[in-house]
Design a protein around this motif. Structure first.
Motif, PDB file in Angstrom:
ATOM      1  N   ARG A 176      -7.836   6.203   0.395  1.00  0.00           N
ATOM      2  CA  ARG A 176      -6.804   6.818   1.237  1.00  0.00           C
ATOM      3  C   ARG A 176      -5.936   5.767   1.906  1.00  0.00           C
ATOM      4  O   ARG A 176      -4.702   5.840   1.863  1.00  0.00           O
ATOM      5  N   MET A 177      -6.563   4.774   2.521  1.00  0.00           N
ATOM      6  CA  MET A 177      -5.762   3.790   3.249  1.00  0.00           C
ATOM      7  C   MET A 177      -4.893   2.971   2.298  1.00  0.00           C
ATOM      8  O   MET A 177      -3.779   2.565   2.640  1.00  0.00           O
ATOM      9  N   ALA A 178      -5.388   2.742   1.063  1.00  0.00           N
ATOM     10  CA  ALA A 178      -4.571   2.017   0.090  1.00  0.00           C
ATOM     11  C   ALA A 178      -3.335   2.826  -0.301  1.00  0.00           C
ATOM     12  O   ALA A 178      -2.226   2.292  -0.389  1.00  0.00           O
ATOM     13  N   HIS A 179      -3.529   4.120  -0.516  1.00  0.00           N
ATOM     14  CA  HIS A 179      -2.386   4.971  -0.878  1.00  0.00           C
ATOM     15  C   HIS A 179      -1.458   5.189   0.318  1.00  0.00           C
ATOM     16  O   HIS A 179      -0.237   5.269   0.140  1.00  0.00           O
ATOM     17  N   ARG A 182       0.671   2.059   0.396  1.00  0.00           N
ATOM     18  CA  ARG A 182       1.734   2.079  -0.615  1.00  0.00           C
ATOM     19  C   ARG A 182       2.853   3.025  -0.206  1.00  0.00           C
ATOM     20  O   ARG A 182       4.034   2.732  -0.398  1.00  0.00           O
ATOM     21  N   LEU A 183       2.488   4.155   0.359  1.00  0.00           N
ATOM     22  CA  LEU A 183       3.478   5.139   0.801  1.00  0.00           C
ATOM     23  C   LEU A 183       4.396   4.541   1.868  1.00  0.00           C
ATOM     24  O   LEU A 183       5.622   4.695   1.811  1.00  0.00           O
ATOM     25  N   ILE A 184       3.810   3.864   2.847  1.00  0.00           N
ATOM     26  CA  ILE A 184       4.612   3.234   3.908  1.00  0.00           C
ATOM     27  C   ILE A 184       5.544   2.186   3.318  1.00  0.00           C
ATOM     28  O   ILE A 184       6.741   2.122   3.641  1.00  0.00           O
ATOM     29  N   ALA A 185       4.996   1.333   2.438  1.00  0.00           N
ATOM     30  CA  ALA A 185       5.807   0.264   1.845  1.00  0.00           C
ATOM     31  C   ALA A 185       6.980   0.832   1.062  1.00  0.00           C
ATOM     32  O   ALA A 185       8.115   0.338   1.162  1.00  0.00           O
ATOM     33  N   LYS A 186       6.711   1.870   0.291  1.00  0.00           N
ATOM     34  CA  LYS A 186       7.783   2.491  -0.497  1.00  0.00           C
ATOM     35  C   LYS A 186       8.882   3.030   0.403  1.00  0.00           C
ATOM     36  O   LYS A 186      10.078   2.870   0.132  1.00  0.00           O
ATOM     37  N   ARG A 187       8.496   3.665   1.511  1.00  0.00           N
ATOM     38  CA  ARG A 187       9.485   4.233   2.431  1.00  0.00           C
ATOM     39  C   ARG A 187      10.257   3.160   3.189  1.00  0.00           C
ATOM     40  O   ARG A 187      11.354   3.412   3.676  1.00  0.00           O
ATOM     41  N   PRO A 279       2.760 -10.809   8.879  1.00  0.00           N
ATOM     42  CA  PRO A 279       3.317 -10.433   7.576  1.00  0.00           C
ATOM     43  C   PRO A 279       3.456  -8.918   7.447  1.00  0.00           C
ATOM     44  O   PRO A 279       2.629  -8.160   7.956  1.00  0.00           O
ATOM     45  N   LEU A 280       4.519  -8.489   6.775  1.00  0.00           N
ATOM     46  CA  LEU A 280       4.810  -7.063   6.664  1.00  0.00           C
ATOM     47  C   LEU A 280       3.644  -6.283   6.082  1.00  0.00           C
ATOM     48  O   LEU A 280       3.315  -5.190   6.551  1.00  0.00           O
ATOM     49  N   MET A 281       2.981  -6.829   5.057  1.00  0.00           N
ATOM     50  CA  MET A 281       1.885  -6.097   4.437  1.00  0.00           C
ATOM     51  C   MET A 281       0.724  -5.903   5.418  1.00  0.00           C
ATOM     52  O   MET A 281       0.053  -4.867   5.407  1.00  0.00           O
ATOM     53  N   GLY A 282       0.501  -6.881   6.282  1.00  0.00           N
ATOM     54  CA  GLY A 282      -0.528  -6.731   7.317  1.00  0.00           C
ATOM     55  C   GLY A 282      -0.159  -5.647   8.305  1.00  0.00           C
ATOM     56  O   GLY A 282      -1.015  -4.871   8.748  1.00  0.00           O
ATOM     57  N   ARG A 283       1.120  -5.578   8.692  1.00  0.00           N
ATOM     58  CA  ARG A 283       1.581  -4.538   9.624  1.00  0.00           C
ATOM     59  C   ARG A 283       1.461  -3.152   9.000  1.00  0.00           C
ATOM     60  O   ARG A 283       1.120  -2.177   9.677  1.00  0.00           O
ATOM     61  N   ILE A 284       1.748  -3.070   7.704  1.00  0.00           N
ATOM     62  CA  ILE A 284       1.645  -1.787   7.006  1.00  0.00           C
ATOM     63  C   ILE A 284       0.195  -1.315   6.957  1.00  0.00           C
ATOM     64  O   ILE A 284      -0.127  -0.171   7.288  1.00  0.00           O
ATOM     65  N   VAL A 285      -0.702  -2.206   6.535  1.00  0.00           N
ATOM     66  CA  VAL A 285      -2.113  -1.837   6.391  1.00  0.00           C
ATOM     67  C   VAL A 285      -2.729  -1.484   7.741  1.00  0.00           C
ATOM     68  O   VAL A 285      -3.605  -0.610   7.822  1.00  0.00           O
TER      69      VAL A 285
END
Length: 348
Positions: A176-179, A182-187, A279-285
């Protein structure tokens, strides 16, 4: 093969066509045009293997025709032979400058025409064969790359499972958290390739927990301050496990492991980074992980209601979480609910 002949004199067309026919195998398509505009239109919708064009023509002369064709087909793709009655060097220079590969003067000498056309067709055939080899090589590289990516994903999945065995969090939480990530990053407009890499790397966010003692990791109650210090080491441990890889996917996983517990206001760990320094990916996760952790049952706590977890995200917008990541996550809520429906704890 397909060969286009453009000459406003029908007799010349007939002559050149007959000469070409003797040089080409059966089945070669030879199309003739007395109008350069009609020939140009045909070339726009086809990729001829050779164009033979006259110089003196109405509407477009041979040089203008070649210039127009070169906008459709680069010089390294379609060979062009210019035929002209002019002997002036300027015309020849102009023809070559426009993109002609070779030229002949009228009246056509068959002993000169045959070897030149044969040479151009042989080079064209070699070029097409080389293009086919390049395409085959590219497909082979893509297959090999796909195999490498698959092996990387398998490695990450197995490491994530190793962490799961020691962690009360479920496999469904990781999915769930991985998807969600990805959803946040895409948006947020992250390119598709990086979104896919994030989907594969995010499950590794807590791999460092393999180094956390059981009496702390599995403790049902609240951790003491000393235990919390030990617990927080998992971020650095995860980074140490994953760092140094040549794989972009595992490099991303190392970055996420190290930074997903940082907070936007600088009060997180392990480095106390703030704002865009995280890093953006850290903020997203961080958003994806906390939301799913709150709404999931654990041995030490019941699951929160979704509305309560959403309120928490909104309250911590700009404090714990990057506001842009929170806003992206809360947009079009049915996609979040669909991910929750697809990856239930009962199906782990």
């Amino acid at each position: 093969m397909a060969i286009a002949i453009v000459d406003d004199t029908p007799l010349n067309l007939t002559l050149i066509q007959a000469l070409v026919r003797k040089l080409t195998p059966p089945g070669t398509e030879i199309v003739c045009f007395t109008s350069p505009l009609a020939g140009l239109d045909w070339c726009a919708n086809h990729e001829p293997d050779l164009i033979i064009v006259d110089y003196m023509m109405p509407d477009l002369n041979g040089v203008e025709f070649i210039e127009a064709v070169r906008k459709q087909h680069p010089a390294d793709v379609v060979p062009i032979l210019m035929v002209t009655a002019a002997h002036e060097k300027e015309v020849r220079y102009e023809s070559l400058g426009a993109g002609a590969n070779d030229f002949l003067t009228k009246p056509i000498d068959r002993h000169e025409f045959d070897p030149r056309v044969r040479t151009m067709l042989t080079l064209r055939e070699s070029q097409k064969r080389m293009r086919s080899w390049n395409d085959d090589l590219q497909q082979a590289v893509l297959r090999q790359t796909a195999d490498i990516v698959a092996r990387e994903r398998e490695t990450i999945t197995r490491l994530a499972r190793a962490a799961e065995y020691r962690d009360p969090e479920t496999g469904a939480h990781i999915l769930r958290m991985a998807h969600y990530s990805r959803l946040i990053a895409k948006r947020l407009g992250v390119d598709e390739a990086l979104c896919d890499r994030l989907l594969s790397a995010a499950p590794m966010h807590d791999v460092g927990k393999v180094g956390t003692p059981d009496h702390i990791l599995l403790k049902p109650g609240r951790l003491t301050d000393d235990e919390m210090v030990i617990m927080r080491r998992h971020a650095s441990m995860g980074h140490d496990i994953l760092k140094g890889s040549s794989s972009p996917m595992i490099q991303l996983a190392a970055e996420i492991a190290l930074t997903h517990h940082e907070k936007f206001d600088g009060t997180g760990y392990p480095a106390g980074l703030a704002g865009d320094a995280i890093p953006l990916m850290g903020r997203i996760v961080a958003v994806a992980d906390v939301f799913d952790a709150l709404t999931s049952a654990r041995p030490y706590k019941p699951a929160w209601e979704i509305e309560r977890a959403v309120d928490f995200l909104k309250e911590q917008r700009g404090a714990h979480f990057d506001p842009a990541c929170v806003d992206a996550f809360l947009t079009d809520w049915h996609e979040v609910l669909e991910i929750r429906r697809r990856f239930k704890d009962d199906d782990a």
